[in-house]
Scaffold this active site. Sequence first.
Site: not given
Length: 597
Positions: A162, A439-441, A446
Amino acid sequence: MFEYKAPMRDIKFVMQEFLACDGHYQALGYDEASSDMVDAILSEAAKFTEQVIAPINQIGDQQGCHWEKGSVSTPDGFKDAYKQYVDGGWPTLSQAEEFGGQGLPHSINMVVSEMLSAANHSFAMYPGLSHGCMSTLEFHGTKQQKTMFMPKLVEGSWTGTMCLTESHAGTDLGLLRTKAELNEDGSYKLNGSKIFISAGEHDLSDNIVHLVIARATDSPAGTKGISLFIVPKFNVNDDGTIADENGVSCGSIEHKMGINGNATCVINFDDAKGYLIGEKNKGLKCMFTFMNGARLGVANEGVAASEAAFQGSLAYAQDRLQMRSLTGVKNPKDYADPIIVHPDVRRMLLTQKSIAEGGRALVAQLAQLVDITHASNSDEDKLAANNRLALLTPIAKAFLTETAVDSTSYGIQVLGGHGFIKEWGMEQLLRDTKICCLYEGTTGIQALDLIGRKVLGNKGVLLNDFIKEIKGFCKLNENNSVSALAHTLVDYVELWAEVTHDIGVKASANPDELGAASVDYLMLSGYITLGYMWAKMAKTAQDAISQNSADKDFYLAKIQTAEFYFARVMPKAHGHLACLASGAKTMMSMDSGHFSF
C-alpha cells in the site's frame, strides 16, 4: 543468537481451550478446520518458521537489501525461503477458494503470521502486506480487477503493497500531490512519488501490485478528493498474465534503524497505468479495509516480538551463572547460581511472558471476530463483531507494540552487556520492533482514533458494551478461585468509565484536552483489556486443574502469570490515571517559542 521455537503449547491453549476454536469454526461453516487439521497446519508452520525462516533472520539484518539502478536484491536465503513459502501453499491459507485459496479462517493464518514475525520480522513483512492488498481487492474490486490480480496474489507469485504517504505529508494524507488523470480506456495515468513503502521493490515475486492513493485531476482538495488505484509494477492483461513494464520505479531504499532485510522504498509513478478501485473520491474508505487489517497484523507483530524477547531472555537466564541467590545456594554443583533465581530477572521475564501470552490471547480473540465478519450468516453477529473490532483494534495495535518495545528492552537488560552485542540477537530485536509503534498510524494516531472516534465519537456505546461484558464475567466469578482477580478488575473498569466521562466533559470545553489525554487513555485501556484476558485465562486454567488435567504445571504457571500481571504490570495503569487527571494545562501552557535551547 537464540533459536526461536514456536510456542505450540500456549497457542493450543489459547485456541482450543481459551477460545474454543472447534465450536467457533463449526458455527461459521468452516468444516475443514477440524482440530486435527488445525494442529497439522500449525505444526508444519512451526517447523517451517524454525528451520527455514529463523536461520536467515540475522543474515537479513547484517546484509540488508541492496538497491542498484532501480532494482532491489534481498539478503542471502530470502529468495529461496520465499519460494519454499509459496510452494508450501502458505499464502493461500485463508484466501477465498474461488481465487485458489484454501478458504480457512483468518484466525488460523494469524497464528502462522505470529510465528513468521517472531522468527524473522523482515521476511514476514513481504507476504504480510499482500494480505491487506488482497482484502481490499476482494471487498472493493470489480469482477475484472479480481480476475486480473487475485489469483496470482493468492498464489504468492505476486506480492502487494500500500502506497500512502509522501515526503511532505506524513499522516496528513489530505496533503498528497500524486495525481491521477483519466485515460480514454477508463484506466488512469498516475504521476507522483510515495515514501516508506515496505516491500515496494524486491526480487522475491514476479510482479508487485501497489494500492496507491492519489487525487484525480478534477477532484477537490483534502481528504474528500482522495481515490484509490491499483497500480502494478508490470502491466497486466485482462486474463491476468503479465504484459509490459509499467511506469513504476524504485527511486531508492531507506537505510534504517531496523528491519534491514525488508526493502523500505521510495516508489515513483511516471505516467503509470492504474485502475480505480471503489468509488472515486472514496479512496480512504477503501484503504481502511487494508489499514484495519494491517493494524491487527502489527499488533500481532508486537506479540511476536515480546515472545521472541522472552524466549531469548529465558534461555540466557537459565544458563548464565552469576552470584548466589539471596535465599541460599540453588546450584551447589557450580560456582554460582543461574540468574533466573534473582528477583529482578524474574520481574523482567514475567513481564515479557505476561505481555506475550496476554497479547496472544487478545489478538486471537480479535482474529475470531474477523472470522465472524467474513463468514457469519447473522447480520447482527457481524455488526457486533465489527463494533468490538472498531474499539479494540487501536488498543491492541498501540498497546501491544509499545509494550513489545519494553519487552525487547528487557531482553537486552537480562543479557546485560551481551544483550548490547549483535551476536546474541537482542539488540536487533529491539531495533526491528520499534517500527511497529509507527506503522499504520503512530501510537498517538491510534490513541486519537480510540478516544475521539471509537469512544466519545459514538457517545461511549462501544466502550459501555465492552465494560458490561467484563463486569458480567466478574459477577460470574466473584466467589470462586479467580474472585480476587475479578474484584480487582471491576475496580479498574469502574475507574475506566469514570475517567472516560471526565475527559469528555473537559474536551467539550477545550478540544486540546482530548489530545492531551489520548495516549495515557489508550495505555490505561490496554492494561485493563489485557487484565481481562488474563482473568479469563486464569479461570480456564483453574477449570483444567479442577478436572485433574495431566498438564497441571502448565496451568499453574498460567495462573501464576495472571497473578503477576495483576500485581506488577496492571498497576502501571494508575500512573496513566494520574497523568490524565493533570489535564492539558501542563502540556499547552508554554509558548511554542519558549521550547528553544
